[in-house]
Design an enzyme around this catalytic site. Structure first.
Site, PDB file in Angstrom:
ATOM      1  N   SER A 128       3.826  -8.137   4.807  1.00 39.85           N
ATOM      2  CA  SER A 128       4.030  -6.727   4.476  1.00 39.85           C
ATOM      3  C   SER A 128       5.268  -6.179   5.177  1.00 39.85           C
ATOM      4  O   SER A 128       5.652  -6.648   6.235  1.00 39.85           O
ATOM      5  CB  SER A 128       2.820  -5.887   4.886  1.00 39.85           C
ATOM      6  OG  SER A 128       3.073  -4.530   4.585  1.00 39.85           O
ATOM      7  N   LYS A 183      -4.375  -8.724   3.387  1.00 39.16           N
ATOM      8  CA  LYS A 183      -3.158  -8.086   2.871  1.00 39.16           C
ATOM      9  C   LYS A 183      -3.509  -7.161   1.696  1.00 39.16           C
ATOM     10  O   LYS A 183      -2.960  -6.059   1.568  1.00 39.16           O
ATOM     11  CB  LYS A 183      -2.145  -9.150   2.435  1.00 39.16           C
ATOM     12  CG  LYS A 183      -0.940  -8.616   1.648  1.00 39.16           C
ATOM     13  CD  LYS A 183      -0.115  -7.660   2.478  1.00 39.16           C
ATOM     14  CE  LYS A 183       1.212  -7.213   1.919  1.00 39.16           C
ATOM     15  NZ  LYS A 183       1.449  -7.074   0.535  1.00 39.16           N
ATOM     16  N   ASN A 187      -3.004  -3.062   1.416  1.00 37.63           N
ATOM     17  CA  ASN A 187      -2.369  -2.305   0.340  1.00 37.63           C
ATOM     18  C   ASN A 187      -3.293  -1.221  -0.205  1.00 37.63           C
ATOM     19  O   ASN A 187      -2.831  -0.134  -0.562  1.00 37.63           O
ATOM     20  CB  ASN A 187      -1.934  -3.255  -0.781  1.00 37.63           C
ATOM     21  CG  ASN A 187      -0.695  -4.038  -0.417  1.00 37.63           C
ATOM     22  OD1 ASN A 187      -0.448  -4.296   0.765  1.00 37.63           O
ATOM     23  ND2 ASN A 187       0.090  -4.434  -1.390  1.00 37.63           N
ATOM     24  N   GLU A 190      -3.085   1.529   2.123  1.00 37.97           N
ATOM     25  CA  GLU A 190      -1.774   2.161   1.911  1.00 37.97           C
ATOM     26  C   GLU A 190      -1.847   3.160   0.742  1.00 37.97           C
ATOM     27  O   GLU A 190      -1.341   4.282   0.840  1.00 37.97           O
ATOM     28  CB  GLU A 190      -0.765   1.036   1.626  1.00 37.97           C
ATOM     29  CG  GLU A 190       0.607   1.448   1.177  1.00 37.97           C
ATOM     30  CD  GLU A 190       1.410   0.210   0.734  1.00 37.97           C
ATOM     31  OE1 GLU A 190       1.426  -0.801   1.467  1.00 37.97           O
ATOM     32  OE2 GLU A 190       2.028   0.265  -0.351  1.00 37.97           O
ATOM     33  N   ARG A 288      -3.413   7.842  -9.352  1.00 33.28           N
ATOM     34  CA  ARG A 288      -2.157   7.356  -9.946  1.00 33.28           C
ATOM     35  C   ARG A 288      -2.315   7.187 -11.450  1.00 33.28           C
ATOM     36  O   ARG A 288      -1.433   7.578 -12.218  1.00 33.28           O
ATOM     37  CB  ARG A 288      -1.752   6.016  -9.315  1.00 33.28           C
ATOM     38  CG  ARG A 288      -1.304   6.150  -7.881  1.00 33.28           C
ATOM     39  CD  ARG A 288      -0.500   4.928  -7.467  1.00 33.28           C
ATOM     40  NE  ARG A 288      -0.328   4.878  -6.014  1.00 33.28           N
ATOM     41  CZ  ARG A 288       0.391   3.966  -5.388  1.00 33.28           C
ATOM     42  NH1 ARG A 288       1.015   3.021  -6.062  1.00 33.28           N
ATOM     43  NH2 ARG A 288       0.509   3.987  -4.075  1.00 33.28           N
TER      44      ARG A 288
END
Ligand code: NBP
Length: 479
Positions: A128, A183, A187, A190, A288
């Site tokens: 990342s 990972k 995300n 995030e 989103r």
């Protein structure tokens, strides 16, 4: 054979990782499917360190010291399989292939098992920090065997980002797909962080009546406190930026439709499969998608609802303080959910992931890097069996202090018609966790009524069904 490590796939990530390795004194073999990228790297950056360019798979493999260590940095999915198939036949037992791309952890599990049969170590490593991180120090989350980690550690520790206390942001996460899983959740967190920050911005804009510049200042001041993080820092930069062509705030000239590449979606899909609730991450992914539904939004614009009425100066300042509390509390909730997802994945796949170590390797190099992660690491270090981050005394106390403001912000957003799915879902999750009784009892009754799905009683052992269509007597159905 002269190279200590090789990198194949020299687009932006692979090139920068190879340069990072070379700058740190390692001799790096470099290879790419199309030769131009290899030539460009050596022509452009050859003076930064020791590169061994290779223009065929055979030459590339031949240039590596044994046990060979080769890093694959190509497009995730089919291209990664193609590259593995190309190189694996040229390797020998004990060699190590590292996949530094954004692979799905289930693909990594499959590849690891296949290569293990052939005696080759396969390390799915989450990387990342984007291109800047790859060059100057990423956060690295390697899975795979402990033996392969020992062989890679001296290099990974040199090229990884350094936390404020000087430790490298890399450690062995766990076997097979553990690194790529962690990972993926990184995300997801995030996405949640970004959505919460965006909601805070929207509230400061619509309810406090602040300009983008003023909000940038507010974020800058928050960035000196407990919210100190890379994402808050860049948010202030973006908000303070004015469009060169129009002179308008940049944030006002950009289309309000957020895009995504898919790791947030993977996090939520995986959470659904594991049965672990991550509403903070899910709401961020859905927000989103909703923003991108231009036609639906257009068709819905005339729906009735309040128009936010901005507050006066003094009230606005008080409200901004409340938003800071709401943002911090919601952030803590989404980290709680993310770490619970890691615990669920670790239990399902037998990885034995140390959550405190994960928090430690996210402290620098990655997108969610934040001062806050030191405290997460400390919370797990103090109590490795912590049921959740919210069970930590210090965090629970902060939630206690934040909640009046947090509730005020969510209530104000609802009253004024400002959508805050992240703040609202985080608060609902928090209240659901602390509830003495949940209406799930009623849901069990409904399920038993229409589908004879049975229920358990709070006062007695056993599985029961009520004869809803008959005399409504209860029968025990577990023998
Ligand atoms: P890309 O994801 O754009 O992939 C381009 C590279 O893949 C080129 O080297 C290309 O070779 C190679 N490639 C492809 Br496409 N198909 C291939 C095949 N069948 N055989 C061999 N090579 C093939 O590169 P990137 O943006 O540098 O990302 C690399 C990995 O790192 C990805 O998995 C990505 O998801 C991950 N990642 C990216 C970022 C980021 O910020 N970009 C951050 C973190 C992780 P060619 O030159 O011959 O076409």
């Amino acid at each position: 054979a002269t190279a200590q490590i090789g990198v194949t796939g020299l687009a932006v990530m692979g090139r920068n990782l190879a340069r990072n390795l070379a700058r740190n004194g390692f001799t790096v073999a470099v290879h790419n499917r199309s030769e131009a990228r290899t030539r460009d790297l050596v022509d452009g950056f050859g003076d930064e360190g020791s590169f061994v360019p290779a223009y065929s798979a055979e030459d590339f493999v031949a240039s590596l010291e044994r046990p060979r260590r080769l890093v694959v940095m190509v497009k995730a999915g089919g291209p990664t399989d193609a590259v593995i198939e190309e190189f694996a036949p040229l390797l020998e037992e004990g060699d190590v292939i590292v996949d530094g791309g954004n692979a799905h952890f289930l693909d990594t599990r499959r590849r690891e098992a296949e290569l293990r049969e052939r005696g080759i170590h396969f390390v799915g490593a989450g990387v990342s920090g984007g291109e800047e991180g790859a060059l100057n120090g990423p956060s690295i989350m390697p899975g795979g065997s402990a033996e392969s980690y020992r062989s890679l550690a001296p290099m990974l520790e040199r090229i990884a980002a350094r936390a404020p206390d000087g430790t490298a942001c890399v450690s062995h996460v766990g076997p097979d797909g553990a690194g790529h899983f962690v990972k993926m959740v990184h995300n997801g967190i995030e996405y949640a962080d970004m959505q919460l920050i965006a909601e805070a911005y929207q509230l400061l804009r619509s309810v406090a009546g602040y300009s983008p510049e003023r909000i940038a200042e507010t974020f800058r001041s928050w960035n000196t406190g407990r919210l100190d993080s890379y994402l808050i820092e860049i948010t202030a930069e973006v908000l303070a930026h004015r469009d060169g062509a129009t002179g308008e705030p940049f944030v006002d000239v950009v289309q309000d439709r957020a895009e995504q590449k898919g790791t947030g979606r993977w996090t939520v899909q995986t959470a659904l499969d594991l049965g672990v609730p991550v509403p903070g991450i899910a709401e961020a992914v859905f927000a989103r998608s909703l923003s991108g539904g231009a036609e639906l939004r257009e068709a819905s614009r005339a729906l009735p609802g309040p128009v936010p009425a901005p507050l006066g100066e003094e009230e606005a300042a008080r409200f901004a303080d409340r938003v800071e509390q709401a943002l911090y509390a919601s952030k803590l909730v989404s980290y709680t959910q993310g770490f619970l997802q890691i615990a669920a994945g670790s239990a399902e796949y037998g990885w034995d992931v140390d959550p405190g170590a994960v928090a430690a390797l996210w402290r620098a190099g990655c997108i969610i890097r934040a001062a806050f992660l030191d405290r997460v690491r400390d919370a797990y270090a103090a109590r490795p069996d912590l049921p959740s981050l919210l069970s930590d005394d210090a965090f629970a106390e902060e939630m206690g202090r934040a909640q009046e403001d947090w509730r005020h912000v969510v209530a104000t957003a609802a009253a004024q018609g400002v959508p805050t799915p992240g703040f609202s879902a985080a608060l609902a999750y928090y209240d659901a966790l602390r509830a003495e009784r949940l209406p799930a009892a009623l849901v069990q009754g409904q399920r038993d009524y229409f589908g004879a799905h049975t229920y358990r009683r709070a006062d007695r052992e056993g599985v029961f069904h009520t004869l809803w269509a008959g005399d409504r007597s209860e029968e025990r159905v577990d023998g």
